[in-house]
Enzyme design. Sequence first.
Site, short mmCIF file in Angstrom:
data_model
loop_
_atom_site.label_atom_id
_atom_site.label_comp_id
_atom_site.label_asym_id
_atom_site.label_seq_id
_atom_site.Cartn_x
_atom_site.Cartn_y
_atom_site.Cartn_z
N HIS A 118 0.83 -1.21 0.00
CA HIS A 118 0.00 0.00 0.00
C HIS A 118 0.87 1.26 0.00
CE1 HIS A 118 -3.30 -2.53 2.20
NE2 HIS A 118 -2.99 -3.02 0.99
N ASP A 146 -3.05 -3.01 -4.88
CA ASP A 146 -1.97 -3.96 -4.60
C ASP A 146 -1.05 -4.12 -5.81
OD1 ASP A 146 -2.74 -4.48 -2.00
OD2 ASP A 146 -3.79 -6.34 -2.48
N HIS A 198 -0.46 -11.00 -4.97
CA HIS A 198 0.95 -10.65 -4.79
C HIS A 198 1.88 -11.62 -5.49
CE1 HIS A 198 -0.38 -7.59 -2.07
NE2 HIS A 198 -0.89 -8.46 -1.23
#
Length: 328
Positions: free
Chosen positions: A97, A259, A282
């Site tokens: 973030h 993200d 991720h």
Amino acid sequence: MKKDLQMLRASRSGVDLLEYQTTLKSRLTLSGVGVHTGTAVSIHFSPADSDTGIVFRRVDKGASGQLIRALAAEVGATDLCTGLGNPEGDHVATVEHLMAALSAMGVDNVAIEIDGPEVPIMDGSAAVFVEAFRRTGIVQLSEKRRYIRVVKPVRIDIGKSWAEFLPYDGTRFEIDIDFDSPAIGRQFFAVDLSPEIFAREVAHARTFGFIKDVERLWAAGYALGSSLENSVVIGEDHNVINMDGLRYPDEFVRHKMLDAVGDLALAGARFIGCFSSYRGGHRVNAAALRHLLTDHSAFEIVEATRRERGRRPEMIAVNAPVYAPWMI
């Protein structure tokens, strides 16, 4: 939909470019808790010279604390968050973030001191970081900014997920998610990224999770600092249980875009191209970035150069040094 996206990409006439690198105007401090560790943490941002990049130092480690560069080569974990450094030694977790806010708001160089192993989650979005950087101010430095321009398609497939980089005259994100939960379902969101669009359309989207997973995550040492103050929580009845509801009707996909912006900021330079993903996260973001950066035929390093006063900068290819932040 795919044809429409191709037409939109083709119609883009250019990209807003900055010729020179930037840093923060003054020192800044923020405090909060780690969403996974649950521990209090303070984070201090200081202006840094050109070509410093984004660097972290764990001040709680004392004189032994090593510098950790915010680069793809430093990614050590991608389970539920993006971590930098050695998980068994000096490391900083949940950087995505913060990195999204730095990248999207155009901050190239910052020295970051942190007194714990995890960036504070704040309200679960990037909004607090964005507002803090705006309030502090961003200043221009004397060295040219370099960009990574995608020159050919690069794609990875991991199970049912995929991600790809495509040539594009701009910095574009196209994120497609697909969850079994009826509270989310399939959502798609796409933007040509700019500081204004990020701050308005993406930055406020919060991290999210399912209450049915809480005990499993706690047992694994995750989500110890998660609460309704910093996460969107989906209950057993498939409804959002936060009293204030959602900030955007499609907050889930917008957070996945947030993200992705943060994960791709670990390239060490902004990219010019289009990043698309389906059922990403991720792990997928990190794998796609690594795949791009290890294929030197897929990108070139360029600078924005203004040949005449008042004219729009042009992108000029430059010879990259033997070692550069974006190299794996």
